[in-house]
Design a protein around this motif. Structure first.
Motif, short mmCIF file in Angstrom:
data_model
loop_
_atom_site.label_atom_id
_atom_site.label_comp_id
_atom_site.label_asym_id
_atom_site.label_seq_id
_atom_site.Cartn_x
_atom_site.Cartn_y
_atom_site.Cartn_z
N ALA A 1 0.85 -1.20 0.00
CA ALA A 1 0.00 0.00 0.00
C ALA A 1 0.88 1.25 0.00
O ALA A 1 1.83 1.34 0.78
N LEU A 2 0.55 2.17 -0.90
CA LEU A 2 1.23 3.48 -0.96
C LEU A 2 0.25 4.53 -0.45
O LEU A 2 -0.88 4.65 -0.97
N THR A 3 0.63 5.29 0.53
CA THR A 3 -0.25 6.34 1.06
C THR A 3 0.52 7.65 1.15
O THR A 3 1.75 7.67 1.20
N GLY A 4 -0.24 8.72 1.21
CA GLY A 4 0.33 10.06 1.34
C GLY A 4 -0.70 11.09 0.95
O GLY A 4 -1.77 10.76 0.42
N GLY A 5 -0.38 12.34 1.23
CA GLY A 5 -1.32 13.41 0.91
C GLY A 5 -1.34 13.71 -0.58
O GLY A 5 -0.61 13.12 -1.38
N ILE A 6 -2.17 14.70 -0.93
CA ILE A 6 -2.32 15.08 -2.32
C ILE A 6 -1.00 15.61 -2.87
O ILE A 6 -0.28 16.38 -2.20
N GLY A 7 -0.63 15.14 -4.07
CA GLY A 7 0.57 15.61 -4.72
C GLY A 7 1.86 15.02 -4.21
O GLY A 7 2.94 15.43 -4.64
N ILE A 8 1.79 14.01 -3.32
CA ILE A 8 3.02 13.47 -2.76
C ILE A 8 3.74 12.56 -3.74
O ILE A 8 4.91 12.21 -3.54
N ARG B 1 -3.61 -5.34 5.62
CA ARG B 1 -2.96 -6.58 5.21
C ARG B 1 -1.69 -6.33 4.41
O ARG B 1 -0.98 -7.28 4.04
N ALA B 2 -1.43 -5.03 4.08
CA ALA B 2 -0.28 -4.71 3.23
C ALA B 2 1.02 -4.91 3.97
O ALA B 2 1.17 -4.54 5.14
N PRO C 1 4.94 -4.37 2.55
CA PRO C 1 4.90 -3.29 3.56
C PRO C 1 3.80 -2.25 3.27
O PRO C 1 3.23 -2.23 2.19
N PHE C 2 3.58 -1.40 4.29
CA PHE C 2 2.70 -0.25 4.17
C PHE C 2 3.62 0.96 3.97
O PHE C 2 4.33 1.35 4.89
N LEU C 3 3.63 1.54 2.77
CA LEU C 3 4.61 2.58 2.41
C LEU C 3 3.96 3.97 2.48
O LEU C 3 3.08 4.29 1.68
N HIS C 4 4.41 4.76 3.44
CA HIS C 4 3.94 6.15 3.54
C HIS C 4 4.97 7.04 2.85
O HIS C 4 6.11 7.13 3.30
N LEU C 5 4.57 7.66 1.75
CA LEU C 5 5.50 8.48 0.98
C LEU C 5 5.79 9.79 1.72
O LEU C 5 4.89 10.56 2.02
N ALA C 6 7.06 10.00 2.00
CA ALA C 6 7.49 11.20 2.73
C ALA C 6 7.84 12.32 1.74
O ALA C 6 8.06 12.06 0.55
#
Length: 913
Positions: free
Chosen positions: A30-37, A166-167, A169-174
């Motif tokens: 899973a890739l997560t992050g705010g708008i435009g990240i 379930r992801a 890894p769980f990837l939070h884009l910095a």
């Protein structure tokens, strides 16, 4: 393919998962992050990577508009596969399982990379199916990567949370680090950026790729030419704003309201105040702020700040006009009631169209007062203009606003200030109120007032009564009004002649303790100086008394005090006024207002001209013009600039002044300085007769207006010089004698020495030399070095022509040195030329440039033949004789007929006829 900067760690983890799929060990990432990240950009790069590793990529993008289409996401994923039409499936347990089996069978033959972007917007049946697929992934040859916009609607929904949990890894884009920003700047510009550019881009974007793109567009816009690959169209910023607007509109109402509140308030407002404006309690404000931070629209930190200016613009654009009006009004009231500064609250009222409640007008007035106190008159005027829109169309309240507006505009837009003052006078209900308002009128503007305004001021003064019978504030107002009416001589030219009488009535020591008393005394001194009804010594004594009591402040330009400089210059009392003006100038520069700076520059130009420092006088004149003085000042207020122009013989400056002013004289009875400007241009072009007409025309107007003092405008001196150039010796002497008599009566060295020089120039022989020696002796001890240099030059020439070379050369050297010291190059050049080629060494080649007619006319004039006799002898008109003489003077480099004697042996005389 261009590398994806700053995301190598994520790419490595995803490619490792692809490799595991080959071994039958499927994974969910899973890739997560705010708008435009940058999650969408990352997902778009994965199909190419999958192809190189032998995987088939299945992609789907979720959008809010398709959430009501069951299995829409599943259809995007599976429809490209042969033998599968997902949209034709009817939801049900059997068919649901059949689709899972289909994927398992297909991946057994060829590994799959399943990509789903913006999972938070997926339709519910597709979410359930993807959740079921995720459970079976460890046994499949498939890797699934989903992207979730953090903080977006639906991102926290249970089905989405259950899937992403379930992801592995769980990837939070910095945000991108500064090193990555540096590399992207170099990619964009085509060369390494400077440290300043890199720091600016990183600070503006916060490492967010979307905002960084906008920063790079702004950075590149000033560098590459059109068509360059790195040139980014301005529409990219518009697209960014539109994207953010759409994102905000999709948020829940509390989040939208908080974003709009933050957009309306400044960034120092704090979350508590913004929450009040958004009508949220503390918990609601904090939750909405968290959502905006997760979206990437607010920066991390205790104070809520937008991550990019485009976020604020998007929040504003997301409002309807009615919402924009309402929230700004409420913001102004909230700021005002919670104790914030009046300017901070009133700034919100500038953004609305309805300010009709009493509190809004008072708030705007308070803000204007605060702006004036901090030296921002233009800001104060903005508040007051807005307040006028909400005030009643008539009455004392509107008059008060107009007077406040006039006070704010007088330093930046005098004509607008005068217009608003005139409007206020018509609305004030009492004579005392009208008098106090009219007394604020800057006298230098009254010259441009239309007659109705002047009539109003005169009526106000009459209603108030005799100032000698009043006390307190009413007396002060009456004195100021009297000063202004005498300034414009409203009753006609005869009024100015009564100034000396009124001044004497005030006693031998007129009161100068109050500002109003000093204004009146200054105007009366000016009138007495112009009409020459007092001596220079008496005028200087009283003027210096006024100056001793007057603070050196820029505000004096809005009173009658600028006349004081002219009076002291005419009286040649310059010791105190110089330092006084320097102090006032420094304070005006600190305040920055253009009108006081321009007027003070004009006063300094007048002062330096009186000292004979022409170069410095011109510099001050240029400063006044650069500050826009020609846009608002009357001709009478620009008299000093006109005198500098005439004395410097600067035709460029003269034409510049002429192009900015009307033709008629002030109120049809004051002499217009335009005539002097035209005369100076004509004289510079060698048109002596035309120049003389302009000067005489000005002189006739001056006499009608009772302007008699030769220390102010030495027009008789100029006219006498032109008469002498034209061969009209007796007329020149008559004018010079009259000028000298008036100068003696006034009693200043410059006026007397200047007149005596013209008398000497127009007088032939030894008597002329003696008069020039007297002029030199008088001017040698004066304050004006330039006038002394002019006399020394003329005397040196005459002495050389008379064969007295030793004394003549001494005088010429003195003229040269004095001219260089005071910045008058043309005098220095002529003196140097005479020293290099004295009259005794002249050869026939000197007159070779003259035409045959010019030599004949000049020869007769050199031998003393009057112009009239020359015309009769040669059978030509007197006009033709004058024209030939003027041309000959210019070619020979001399000032007039008296200097022709040096060429008498080289020119034909009467015996040669």
């Amino acid at each position: 393919m261009t590398p994806l900067r700053g995301r190598q760690r994520e790419l490595d983890l995803i490619t490792a998962a692809m490799d595991s799929a080959h071994r039958g060990d499927g994974r969910l990432l899973a890739l997560t992050g705010g708008i435009g990240i940058g999650k969408t950009a990352l997902l778009r790069r994965l199909p190419a990577l999958a192809g190189r590793r032998g995987l088939r990529a299945l992609t789907a993008g979720c959008v809010p508009q398709e959430q009501d289409f069951p299995f829409g996401v599943v259809s995007q994923l599976l429809d490209p596969l042969p033998g599968c039409r997902a949209l034709e499936l009817v939801p049900g347990p059997d068919r649901f399982t059949e689709l899972l089996s289909f994927v398992a069978e297909y991946s057994a033959d060829k590994p799959l990379l399943i990509l789903v972007d913006d999972l938070q917007w997926a339709d519910p049946p597709s979410l359930r199916w993807l959740g079921a697929l995720a459970k079976r992934l460890p046994d499949l040859r498939a890797t699934m990567v989903v992207g979730v916009r953090e903080g977006g609607p639906g991102a926290d929904a249970p089905p989405v949370q259950a899937l992403t949990e379930r992801a592995t890894p769980f990837l939070h884009l910095a945000p991108l680090p500064v090193e990555t920003v540096e590399a992207l700047v170099a990619d964009h510009l085509g060369h390494p950026g400077t440290p300043e550019q890199i720091a600016a881009c990183h600070e503006a974007s916060g490492g967010n790729p979307l905002f960084l793109t906008a920063a790079l567009a702004a950075l590149a816009s000033d560098e590459p030419p059109p068509g360059h690959p790195s040139a980014v169209p301005a529409t990219r910023l518009v697209a960014l704003r539109e994207r953010l607007t759409v994102a905000l509109r999709s948020q829940p109402a509390p989040v939208r309201r908080l974003a709009r509140a933050l957009a309306v308030l400044d960034e120092d407002a704090g979350l508590e105040l913004a929450g009040h404006l958004a009508e949220l309690d503390t918990a609601g404000s904090e939750e909405a702020a968290r959502s905006l931070r997760r979206l990437g629209l607010l920066t991390d930190g205790p104070a809520p700040r937008f991550a990019h200016p485009s976020v604020r613009e998007a929040a504003e654009e997301s409002m309807t006009p009615a919402e924009h009006e309402d929230i700004n009004l409420r913001a102004a009231q909230l700021l005002h009631s919670s104790g914030h500064s009046a300017e901070r609250a009133a700034a919100r009222l500038l953004a609305v169209t309805s300010c009709h409640e009493g509190w809004t007008v008072e708030l705007l007035r308070s803000a204007a007062t605060a702006a004036r106190r901090r030296g921002a008159p233009q800001e104060a005027a903005r508040y007051l203009r807005r307040a006028l829109l909400g005030s009643s169309p008539s009455g004392a309240d509107r008059a008060a606003l107009l007077l406040d507006l006039e006070a704010s505009e007088r330093d930046t837009d005098p004509q607008a200030a005068l217009r608003h003052l005139s409007q206020a006078l018509l609305l004030l209900p009492t004579p005392a109120g009208r008098a106090l308002a009219a007394a604020r009128t800057p006298p230098f503007l009254l010259g441009s007032c239309p007659p109705p305004v002047i009539d109003t001021v005169a009526k106000v003064a009459a209603d108030l009564g005799d100032p000698d019978r009043l006390t307190g504030i009413e007396r002060q107002a009456a004195l100021r009004l009297e000063a202004r009416l005498r300034h414009i001589a409203v009753a006609g030219p005869g009024e100015i002649g009564r100034c000396a009488e009124r001044l004497r009535a005030l006693g031998s020591m007129p009161p100068v303790h109050t500002a109003a008393e000093r204004e009146l005394v200054t105007v009366l001194l000016h009138g007495a100086t112009v009409t020459q009804q007092m001596s220079a010594a008496d005028v200087a004594f009283q003027a210096d008394r006024v100056l001793q009591h007057e603070p050196a402040a820029p505000s004096h330009v809005h009173t009658a005090l600028p006349h004081l400089c002219g009076v002291l210059v005419a009286a040649e009392s310059l010791e105190a006024i110089g330092p006084w003006l320097v102090i006032a100038r420094e304070r005006a520069r600190r305040d920055g207002a253009p009108v006081p700076r321009a007027v003070i520059a004009t006063e300094l130009a007048h002062l330096q001209l009186a000292r004979g420092r022409l170069q410095e006088a011109r510099a001050h004149a240029e400063e006044a013009l650069e500050l826009g003085m020609t846009e608002w000042a009357t001709l009478s207020a620009m008299a000093a600039l006109v005198m500098v122009t005439v004395h410097s013989r600067d035709t460029r400056l003269a034409r510049r002044l002429l192009s900015h002013h009307r033709e008629n004289a002030d109120h049809d009875f004051r002499p217009s300085p335009l005539q002097l400007l035209r005369g100076s241009i004509a004289a510079a072009e060698g048109k002596a007769a035309t120049a003389l007409e302009y000067i005489l025309d000005w002189g006739r107007s001056a006499e009608r207006a009772e302007w008699r003092n030769p220390a102010l405008v030495p027009w008789r001196t100029w006219a006498a010089g032109l008469q002498h150039r034209l061969g009209r010796t007796q007329r020149a002497l008559d004018l010079a004698d009259e000028e000298y008599a008036r100068a003696v009566a006034w009693g200043t060295p410059v006026a007397m020495g200047r007149a005596q020089r013209v008398r000497g120039a127009a007088t032939a022989g030894e008597r002329g030399i003696e008069l020039l020696r007297e002029s030199a002796a008088i001017l040698g001890g004066s304050v004006n070095t330039m006038e002394a240099a002019r006399t020394e030059l003329l005397l040196g020439r005459r002495l050389l022509a008379a064969g007295r070379h030793a004394e003549g050369e001494v005088r010429l050297r003195r003229a040269r040195d004095q001219a260089l010291a005071c910045g008058v190059p043309w005098i220095a050049e002529r003196a140097s030329r005479e020293l290099a080629d004295p009259a005794g060494s002249r050869t026939p080649a000197v007159v070779a440039a003259l035409t045959r007619s010019e030599r004949r006319v000049a020869g007769l004039a050199a031998h003393g033949v009057p112009n009239k006799d020359i015309a009769e002898r040669l059978e030509v008109s007197s006009r033709a004789v004058e024209k030939h003489l003027t041309s000959a003077y210019r070619k020979l480099g001399i000032a007039g007929r008296s200097e022709l004697a040096a060429f008498s042996l080289l020119l034909p005389g009467p015996a040669d006829d």
